[in-house]
Scaffold this motif. Structure first.
Motif, PDB file in Angstrom:
ATOM      1  N   ILE A  65       0.821  -1.220   0.000  1.00  0.00           N
ATOM      2  CA  ILE A  65       0.000   0.000   0.000  1.00  0.00           C
ATOM      3  C   ILE A  65       0.851   1.264   0.000  1.00  0.00           C
ATOM      4  O   ILE A  65       0.319   2.371   0.103  1.00  0.00           O
ATOM      5  CB  ILE A  65      -0.965   0.031   1.202  1.00  0.00           C
TER       6      ILE A  65
ATOM      7  N   PRO B 126      -1.698   7.388  -1.176  1.00  0.00           N
ATOM      8  CA  PRO B 126      -2.067   7.409  -2.585  1.00  0.00           C
ATOM      9  C   PRO B 126      -3.293   8.256  -2.830  1.00  0.00           C
ATOM     10  O   PRO B 126      -4.134   8.423  -1.962  1.00  0.00           O
ATOM     11  CB  PRO B 126      -2.339   5.931  -2.900  1.00  0.00           C
TER      12      PRO B 126
ATOM     13  N   ILE C  72      -7.762   2.290   0.502  1.00  0.00           N
ATOM     14  CA  ILE C  72      -6.614   2.606  -0.359  1.00  0.00           C
ATOM     15  C   ILE C  72      -6.557   1.639  -1.541  1.00  0.00           C
ATOM     16  O   ILE C  72      -6.436   2.051  -2.704  1.00  0.00           O
ATOM     17  CB  ILE C  72      -5.307   2.545   0.441  1.00  0.00           C
ATOM     18  N   LEU C  73      -6.651   0.339  -1.253  1.00  0.00           N
ATOM     19  CA  LEU C  73      -6.544  -0.658  -2.315  1.00  0.00           C
ATOM     20  C   LEU C  73      -7.749  -0.626  -3.239  1.00  0.00           C
ATOM     21  O   LEU C  73      -7.631  -0.911  -4.437  1.00  0.00           O
ATOM     22  CB  LEU C  73      -6.370  -2.056  -1.701  1.00  0.00           C
TER      23      LEU C  73
ATOM     24  N   LYS D 227      -6.996   1.992  -5.736  1.00  0.00           N
ATOM     25  CA  LYS D 227      -6.005   1.519  -6.711  1.00  0.00           C
ATOM     26  C   LYS D 227      -6.634   0.589  -7.745  1.00  0.00           C
ATOM     27  O   LYS D 227      -6.188   0.522  -8.893  1.00  0.00           O
ATOM     28  CB  LYS D 227      -4.879   0.764  -5.995  1.00  0.00           C
TER      29      LYS D 227
ATOM     30  N   GLU E  47      -8.948  -1.695 -12.525  1.00  0.00           N
ATOM     31  CA  GLU E  47      -8.615  -3.122 -12.640  1.00  0.00           C
ATOM     32  C   GLU E  47      -9.884  -3.962 -12.569  1.00  0.00           C
ATOM     33  O   GLU E  47     -10.775  -3.705 -11.774  1.00  0.00           O
ATOM     34  CB  GLU E  47      -7.662  -3.512 -11.495  1.00  0.00           C
TER      35      GLU E  47
END
Length: 547
Positions: A234, A374, A437-438, A441, A445
């Motif tokens: 992360i 991020p 956070i993920l 990201k 995807e």
């Protein structure tokens, strides 16, 4: 006398609330109205103490009539017919298949690290006796969710997993255990969805209970945190370290009254998100601390470093004669040494501004934060707020700490019949904040939400029974497989389904191939096909899936 008055009051209220007619209308129509008949009867009987039982009977009849009237007015309509605003409760959210697949990945990685360190898992009730939870969380006790009286037990939803674990150890006379626990906890906090702060959320805890040599379990907990954050990828992080005994010694050296240690500690705990000037103002204006004392605290809490800071504090004349401060400094020296042995010297920092406001901590405390968070974070659910765009973006990239914990040596004894203490140290991973956070990201995807390995397809009509037969054999052989729920699906639609859902292989059945005892095995990504004998299909699939 009081009972009689209450019953007369009930009758009067029923008469007023349910049957809204004027007294003139009642006089004119009472002979035709069953409700009026019973209301009048109650008024007459209520003056006679010897007939209270009859009042109860008449009140029951009035309640039945009230229910009928509500039905006529639409009050008895089915709940589904009402116009209601559907939403999740404040501070909660739903998780769809993609979100849950991502969460499961996180849990799997966290559990793998826990197990690598020899932890075993337990579970405890989602609610506890309220007296078990109260008095353990300092100023945060107001965030505990209380439940209504349940058959004589005053209960509350668990605030964290640490106090229930201490109760488990104390009640069960457990004297050493290394355990992990992943479960939901509840807090009446101000939710900030984009920061991963909810009212219902998961905690992932790792704790070591037992009497061991100083700082050995504590250093392993720091190592566990570092391994998990590195595994989850992360971003760069740092684990802040401090010691509760050192904080208490520091407060004593500055002149803080002993009865204000915990409340001043709660103020210092806000320094990670609040400027010193505001924290100082709170100490003076709200907590009655002298300004000169607050300024002395300010000089300490601005300090951070490593072994150099330990040496500086050890030489401080104001701390040398305070036992708790000396003990805390020596523990920190040993902890930093052990962390260096584990290769963590570049991922930790000794930070005197770290306080952690929970009352049960007695020794080392730590907190992991990201060096640079991020951006942007996942968009929050729509709200009726009027925050500026700049403020919203600022919140989207700020998630706070992602792990925290410490030593709590005196908590278990509160729950042991013989008051026997079992020293404990542990860490809690902020999985919701990590998930936020993920999830951000993963916006671009495509996340697989199933684990299907092979899809059984048919090239033309009339093969659904053959598909089902082969599918059953694949399931029996341990493969994760599926097929279309249509009897005669188009081949193109079946293959597109495989591509969209990232299924690696498809088995295509055709009459001609089946007559020869073979099927086509198609690799979805490359679209290459190869004929495979039905008898050797399971072996060939297993070989390809393990490559």
């Amino acid at each position: 006398m009081l009972l009689r008055q209450l019953r007369v009051g009930v009758a009067t209220l029923l008469k007023t609330a349910v049957h809204r007619r004027s007294s003139a209308a009642i006089t004119a129509q009472h002979s035709n109205c069953r409700f009026c008949f019973h209301s009048a009867k109650v008024a007459t009987i209520a003056t006679d103490d010897r007939q209270l039982a009859q009042i109860d009977e008449e009140v029951a009849k009035l309640l039945a009539l009230k229910a009928k009237l509500q039905g006529l007015d639409g009050g008895g309509a089915e709940p589904g017919n009402k116009n209601i605003t559907l939403k999740t409760p404040k501070g909660t959210r739903d998780y769809g298949p993609e979100s849950m697949a991502l969460r499961q990945r996180i849990f799997d990685k966290v559990i793998a690290v826990f197990k690598k360190h020899g932890a075993e898992t337990i579970d405890t009730p989602v609610f506890e006796l309220k007296e078990v939870l109260t008095g353990k969380y300092g100023e945060d006790s107001k965030l505990i969710y209380d439940l209504k009286d349940q058959g004589g037990e005053i209960l509350a939803l668990r605030y964290d997993l640490t106090v229930p674990f201490a109760r488990f150890v104390g009640m069960g006379n457990v004297f050493n255990i290394r355990r992990y626990h992943i479960a939901k906890v509840y807090r009446r906090d101000n939710p900030a969805m984009t920061k991963g702060r909810y009212r219902e959320f998961y905690q992932c805890d790792f704790d070591i209970a037992g009497t061991y040599d100083p700082m050995l379990p504590d250093a392993e907990c720091v190592k566990v945190v570092a391994e998990i954050l590195a595994e989850l990828d992360i971003g760069e992080f740092v684990v802040k370290l401090n010691h509760r005994k050192l904080l208490d010694g520091m407060f004593e050296a500055c002149g803080v009254p002993a009865d204000k240690f915990r409340t001043i500690c709660s103020s210092v705990d806000k320094l990670d998100k609040t400027p010193w000037d505001e924290v100082r103002k709170e100490m003076i204006d709200e907590k009655g601390l002298d300004g000169a004392i607050a300024d002395k605290i300010g000089e300490f809490v601005r300090l951070s470093g490593g072994v150099d800071l330990v040496d500086k504090l050890a030489a401080d004349e104001n701390l040398k004669n305070i036992k708790s401060a000396v003990e805390g400094i020596e523990d920190m020296r040993l902890l930093l040494q052990y962390c260096a042995v584990f290769g963590l010297q570049d991922q930790i920092i000794f930070d005197l501004s770290l306080a952690r406001g929970l009352d049960y901590y007695t020794g080392v405390i730590y907190e992991a934060v990201l060096k640079s968070e991020p951006a942007p974070a996942a968009p929050a659910p729509k709200t009726n707020g009027t925050k500026s765009k700049a403020k919203q973006q600022e919140e989207e990239v700020s998630v706070g700490s992602v792990a925290g914990g410490g030593r709590y040596d005196n908590l278990v004894g509160m729950f042991n019949p013989k008051r026997k203490q079992v020293p404990c140290v542990g860490v809690s991973i902020g999985v919701e904040r990590i998930f936020s956070i993920l999830e951000a990201k993963a916006q671009q995807e495509k996340i697989r939400t199933t684990e299907i390995q092979v899809y059984v397809a048919s090239a033309h009509k009339g093969l659904h029974l053959k598909r089902m037969e082969l599918l059953g054999k694949l399931w029996d052989a341990g493969f994760k497989a599926e097929h279309s729920y249509k009897q005669n699906p188009k081949l193109l639609a079946q293959l597109q389904y495989c591509e969209e859902n990232q299924i690696p292989y498809a088995i295509v059945l055709g009459d001609g191939e089946l007559a020869r005892g073979v099927v086509k095995l198609r690799e979805i990504t490359s679209r290459k096909e190869e004929e495979i004998a039905v008898d050797g299909l399971a072996e060939e699939l297993r070989k390809r899936l393990t490559v």
